[in-house]
Design an enzyme around this catalytic site. Structure first.
Site, PDB file in Angstrom:
ATOM      1  N   TYR A 132       0.862  -1.183   0.000  1.00  0.00           N
ATOM      2  CA  TYR A 132       0.000   0.000   0.000  1.00  0.00           C
ATOM      3  C   TYR A 132       0.895   1.228   0.000  1.00  0.00           C
ATOM      4  O   TYR A 132       1.804   1.331   0.827  1.00  0.00           O
ATOM      5  CB  TYR A 132      -0.890  -0.016   1.252  1.00  0.00           C
ATOM      6  CG  TYR A 132      -1.778   1.195   1.415  1.00  0.00           C
ATOM      7  CD1 TYR A 132      -2.890   1.386   0.599  1.00  0.00           C
ATOM      8  CD2 TYR A 132      -1.519   2.143   2.412  1.00  0.00           C
ATOM      9  CE1 TYR A 132      -3.721   2.490   0.764  1.00  0.00           C
ATOM     10  CE2 TYR A 132      -2.348   3.242   2.587  1.00  0.00           C
ATOM     11  CZ  TYR A 132      -3.444   3.405   1.761  1.00  0.00           C
ATOM     12  OH  TYR A 132      -4.264   4.494   1.938  1.00  0.00           O
ATOM     13  N   ASP A 180       9.209   2.441  -0.422  1.00  0.00           N
ATOM     14  CA  ASP A 180       8.222   3.101   0.418  1.00  0.00           C
ATOM     15  C   ASP A 180       8.521   2.697   1.856  1.00  0.00           C
ATOM     16  O   ASP A 180       8.163   1.618   2.309  1.00  0.00           O
ATOM     17  CB  ASP A 180       6.813   2.669  -0.002  1.00  0.00           C
ATOM     18  CG  ASP A 180       5.730   3.349   0.828  1.00  0.00           C
ATOM     19  OD1 ASP A 180       6.059   3.825   1.942  1.00  0.00           O
ATOM     20  OD2 ASP A 180       4.583   3.392   0.387  1.00  0.00           O
ATOM     21  N   LYS A 223       4.811   8.849   8.767  1.00  0.00           N
ATOM     22  CA  LYS A 223       4.624   8.298  10.119  1.00  0.00           C
ATOM     23  C   LYS A 223       5.654   8.799  11.137  1.00  0.00           C
ATOM     24  O   LYS A 223       5.555   9.918  11.591  1.00  0.00           O
ATOM     25  CB  LYS A 223       4.576   6.772  10.036  1.00  0.00           C
ATOM     26  CG  LYS A 223       3.409   6.325   9.110  1.00  0.00           C
ATOM     27  CD  LYS A 223       2.914   4.968   9.434  1.00  0.00           C
ATOM     28  CE  LYS A 223       1.953   4.422   8.389  1.00  0.00           C
ATOM     29  NZ  LYS A 223       0.540   4.657   8.657  1.00  0.00           N
TER      30      LYS A 223
HETATM   31  N1  HOZ Z   1      -1.659   4.210   6.606  1.00  0.00           N
HETATM   32  C1  HOZ Z   1      -2.013   3.070   7.378  1.00  0.00           C
HETATM   33  C2  HOZ Z   1      -1.717   1.871   6.576  1.00  0.00           C
HETATM   34  N2  HOZ Z   1      -1.111   0.874   7.281  1.00  0.00           N
HETATM   35  C3  HOZ Z   1      -3.408   3.049   7.829  1.00  0.00           C
HETATM   36  C4  HOZ Z   1      -3.915   4.337   8.283  1.00  0.00           C
HETATM   37  C5  HOZ Z   1      -5.130   4.741   7.536  1.00  0.00           C
HETATM   38  O1  HOZ Z   1      -5.309   4.359   6.375  1.00  0.00           O
HETATM   39  O2  HOZ Z   1      -5.907   5.452   8.171  1.00  0.00           O
END
Ligand code: HOZ
Length: 430
Positions: free
Chosen positions: A144, A239, A267
């Site tokens: 993702y 990523d 993050k």
């Molecule tokens: N970005 C995170 C994927 N592991 C999840 C957070 C979200 O989509 O709110």
């Protein structure tokens, strides 16, 4: 457990916010039940609006490696706040953060700060296309890279959690430029390079996958990608939104000794505030506006508060023993979970990289998304609720990662493992 205030807030939220949440994974759709509204967090704990206390292993999906409301982060943000929140002009903190990131990840000679991991990945791909003059991008099933159009194909995280095929709203022409192969499948990746020579702008990969649950790269997978991209003149994009500063000071690229052309960060970089970045080789970054023609911009990019939180977090992570502690705690948690599974003869496994891990039920290996999808997700849902009832807050989806922070003490891990044992005992005896 009292949940009436959460229930009430959810019904109010649903009237004005689709699904009542501002990001789909927060809705607990895959595990059913109703999300708890969180009132506050401190260290390794969160407290919901009904006053329930949990040991938090979600960590806001990854940023909170220091735990909630870490005093140094709070102090840095508070001091910055009193001087103003945003100027739309360069600030000293941005320079300090850029220097610090470049020092930790030497493959990043230059970087651009943005406001989220989605923006980082989207911009890195645009830059790769601008640099190579090529259209296509290879991504891996289950990885993702945020929710930009071209990167949603066969995505992990919420897309996998909700079992969405791909998103409506993405024109087929966009999706057609994304080629998808299974994670860890070097042969299929090589086939695509043979089929589309000189057409692929970049391979984008989570070097350690965290969005289909945790999956580790097979030996030589990342080095193989490096070689394939180099041979064809395509760029390799890591990523590291999740793995950056999580699995090592220098991210997964340090752990595996593979230097990508471009890296995406988010993050932990923002210490719990909205911040992302993409960066890499100077000759590539030089194409970015205002130096070059590839456009990318943002009113709040490099926001002073987020930069202050990020700097405080990265400085704290520079202390000796930090990654050793995270590794030790990760190992204790992994061993403890596997021991209980063994004890009760419950099939399952733990995939782990340092302080990020995922427990899969009912499978023997999980090395790509196809195997992750075969895991027993109904049991995962019961596990989630069994732990929650015992005060342990996990990611509400099979396709995400548990995050251990520096605020977790040995006792927190032991309590969580005791809760797991109690749940497994009940589950196994029906
Ligand atoms: N970005 C995170 C994927 N592991 C999840 C957070 C979200 O989509 O709110």
């Amino acid at each position: 457990m009292e949940t009436s205030r959460s229930t009430h807030l959810l019904s109010r939220a649903r009237k004005k916010i689709p699904g009542g949440v501002n990001s789909p994974v927060r809705a607990w759709k895959a595990v059913s039940g109703q999300p708890r509204f969180i009132a506050r967090g401190v260290g390794a704990r969160v407290f919901d609006v009904d006053g329930n206390e949990y040991t938090d292993f979600l960590g806001s999906w990854g940023p909170l490696i220091l735990g909630h409301a870490h005093p140094e982060v709070v102090q840095a943000v508070t001091e910055t706040l009193t001087r103003g929140t945003t100027f739309g002009a360069p600030t000293e903190g941005e320079v300090e953060l850029a220097e610090l990131v470049s020092q930790r990840m030497p493959s990043i000679e230059q970087l651009r700060l943005v406001s989220s991991g989605t923006e980082a990945a989207m911009s890195a791909v645009r830059l790769a296309r601008g640099f190579t003059g090529r259209p296509k991008v290879i991504k891996f099933d289950g990885c993702y890279h945020g929710h930009s159009d071209g990167l949603l194909a066969r995505a992990g995280s919420g897309v996998a959690t909700l079992a969405l095929p791909d998103s409506p709203g993405v024109p087929p022409a966009f999706a057609g430029e994304t080629l998808v192969v299974p994670f860890n499948d070097l042969n299929r990746t090589a086939e695509l390079f043979r089929k589309y020579p000189g057409v692929i702008a970049a391979v984008i990969v989570e070097p350690i996958c965290g969005n289909m649950g945790v999956m580790l790269p097979a030996p030589q997978f990342l080095a193989g990608l490096r070689e394939l991209t180099r041979q064809d003149g395509a760029l390799l994009i890591f990523d590291e939104v999740i793995t950056g500063f999580r699995v090592a000071a220098g991210g997964a690229q340090e752990v595996y000794g593979v230097a990508p052309d471009l890296t995406c960060l988010g993050k932990i970089l923002g210490g719990g505030l909205p911040l992302g970045a993409f960066g890499g080789k100077k000759e590539i970054m030089a194409l970015l506006a205002p130096e070059g023609p590839v456009y990318q911009a943002g009113t709040l990019s490099g926001n002073p508060l987020a930069v202050a939180a990020g700097l405080a977090t990265l400085r704290r992570l520079a202390r000796p023993g930090v990654y050793q502690r995270l590794e030790e705690h990760g190992q204790i948690f992994e061993d403890g979970l596997e021991k209980v599974l063994d004890q009760y003869g419950m099939p399952g496994l733990v995939n782990r990289a340092g302080s990020m891990l995922t427990l899969f039920f009912g499978v023997e290996t999980v090395n790509h998304a196809g195997e992750a999808r075969l895991s027993d997700q109904a049991r995962f849902g019961r596990y989630f609720h069994g732990m929650l009832e015992r005060g342990i807050y996990l990611p509400p989806s099979q396709f995400e990662a548990v995050f251990i922070s520096l605020a977790h003490e040995r006792k927190d891990l032991e309590n969580a493992l005791n809760a797991f044992e109690l749940w497994v005992r009940l589950e196994a005896t029906g």
